[in-house]
Design a protein around this motif. Structure first.
Motif, short mmCIF file in Angstrom:
data_model
loop_
_atom_site.label_atom_id
_atom_site.label_comp_id
_atom_site.label_asym_id
_atom_site.label_seq_id
_atom_site.Cartn_x
_atom_site.Cartn_y
_atom_site.Cartn_z
N PHE A 65 0.79 -1.23 0.00
CA PHE A 65 0.00 0.00 0.00
C PHE A 65 0.83 1.29 0.00
CE2 PHE A 65 -3.08 -2.93 2.25
CZ PHE A 65 -3.97 -3.02 1.19
N LYS A 66 2.12 1.17 0.28
CA LYS A 66 3.00 2.35 0.35
C LYS A 66 2.38 3.38 1.30
CE LYS A 66 4.50 1.40 -4.38
NZ LYS A 66 3.55 0.27 -4.60
N ASP A 67 2.39 4.66 0.90
CA ASP A 67 1.79 5.69 1.75
C ASP A 67 0.37 6.03 1.32
OD1 ASP A 67 2.16 7.10 -0.58
OD2 ASP A 67 3.37 8.70 0.32
N GLY A 68 -0.14 5.27 0.35
CA GLY A 68 -1.51 5.46 -0.11
C GLY A 68 -1.70 6.55 -1.13
N SER A 69 -0.66 7.32 -1.44
CA SER A 69 -0.81 8.46 -2.34
C SER A 69 -1.20 8.03 -3.76
CB SER A 69 0.47 9.29 -2.38
OG SER A 69 1.58 8.51 -2.80
N HIS A 70 -0.80 6.81 -4.17
CA HIS A 70 -1.18 6.32 -5.50
C HIS A 70 -2.69 6.08 -5.60
CE1 HIS A 70 -0.79 2.76 -3.03
NE2 HIS A 70 -1.37 2.03 -3.97
N LEU A 71 -3.36 6.04 -4.45
CA LEU A 71 -4.82 5.89 -4.41
C LEU A 71 -5.50 7.19 -3.97
CD1 LEU A 71 -4.99 2.41 -2.62
CD2 LEU A 71 -5.41 2.84 -5.04
#
Length: 292
Positions: A65-71
């Motif tokens: 999920f990383k930091d969610g910025s891609h979503l």
């Protein structure tokens, strides 16, 4: 409102499958289990999410999920050193929650049903307007496995009890809770149960004592799977597969929801689809971008 998704634990009920991996990464049909609670949070329009995870799993969650910025989201992580009970998650999330109300989800629960998002939105609005706690009940055949709620003849909540030897009803409290900001302080005062855990039922009991607990029953037309056992895990996967094949629509597709929410652009959606182009999942995202 912010969301907390509890995704720690040892997954012993799914041994030996979960010895090498966290159960929340296991596939419910065509996507990781953890996508399903996250997707419901996203459908509520909540962008700030905290995953509570085991120390050994945090890097895998960050990879996913990383930091969610891609979503178009803000996703953070908090380590839970040992599985000390569901209520501990509220305490660990104190700095993340700050002055906000809380949507608290269990990472191994899968929900589906007509107007489910509307019902959840009603709970969210109730907490934001009037405070308190709002939980959901579901009829089960094995109530001794769950937190059980008892009602009087007028439908009012009389009691709530964790894994009772002699259940007073067959209505289990499912793994989806809405709380006002007082939940953290209440959780801090919870004493360990006979199992040595800080039970979420104790938090709900405190709200009940204050006359601030609402319980809505999910009746026919709703499906709930506690996917932490082999049977329920298999049932959840078969259910999702059936629905998706019949409708041509995906359940729990987080990229689709981010796009529909306006959190990401068509170009971003296509970029997310590229690494998945050889899969039905990737082709679904690509077709979605073409259609809208």
């Amino acid at each position: 409102m912010k969301a907390i998704i509890l995704a720690g634990g040892s997954g012993t009920r799914l041994y030996p499958v979960t010895i090498p991996t966290n159960k929340h990464f296991l596939p419910i049909y065509n996507k990781p289990m953890i996508y399903y609670p996250l997707s419901l949070v996203m459908l509520l329009g909540i962008r700030d999410v905290l995953f509570i995870v085991n120390p050994e799993d945090i890097n895998d969650f960050k990879k996913l999920f990383k930091d969610g910025s891609h979503l178009g989201m803000n996703i953070q992580y908090q380590i839970q050193e040992k599985p000390n009970g569901l209520a501990e998650g509220l305490i660990l999330a104190e700095d993340f929650i700050r002055n906000d109300n809380i949507c608290y989800m269990l990472g191994d629960n899968v929900f589906f049903g007509h107007d489910l998002v509307k019902i959840m939105a009603d709970a969210k609005n109730e907490i934001e307007e009037n405070g308190g706690a709002y939980v959901f009940g579901y009829y089960v055949k094995d109530p001794e496995r769950f937190g059980i709620v008892e009602f009087d003849e007028h439908g009012n909540v009389k009691s709530i009890e964790e894994k009772p030897e002699k259940p007073k009803s067959n209505y289990a409290v499912v793994g989806m809770y809405f709380y006002d900001n007082k939940a953290v302080e209440i959780a801090k005062k919870v004493k360990p149960s006979d199992r040595g855990e800080l039970e979420i039922t104790s938090v709900n009991e405190e709200y009940l004592k204050k006359g601030k607990l609402k319980v809505k029953l999910l009746g026919r037309g709703f499906a709930w799977f506690d996917a932490g056992t082999h049977d329920s895990f298999l049932e959840a996967g078969e259910f999702v597969a059936t629905i998706e094949k019949k409708t041509g629509l995906m359940i729990g597709c987080i990229e689709e929801i981010a796009y529909n929410n306006g959190w990401i652009t068509k170009e971003q959606l296509l970029n997310l689809a590229k690494p998945l182009k050889k899969t039905d999942y990737g082709r679904y995202l690509t077709e979605l971008a073409k259609e809208l």
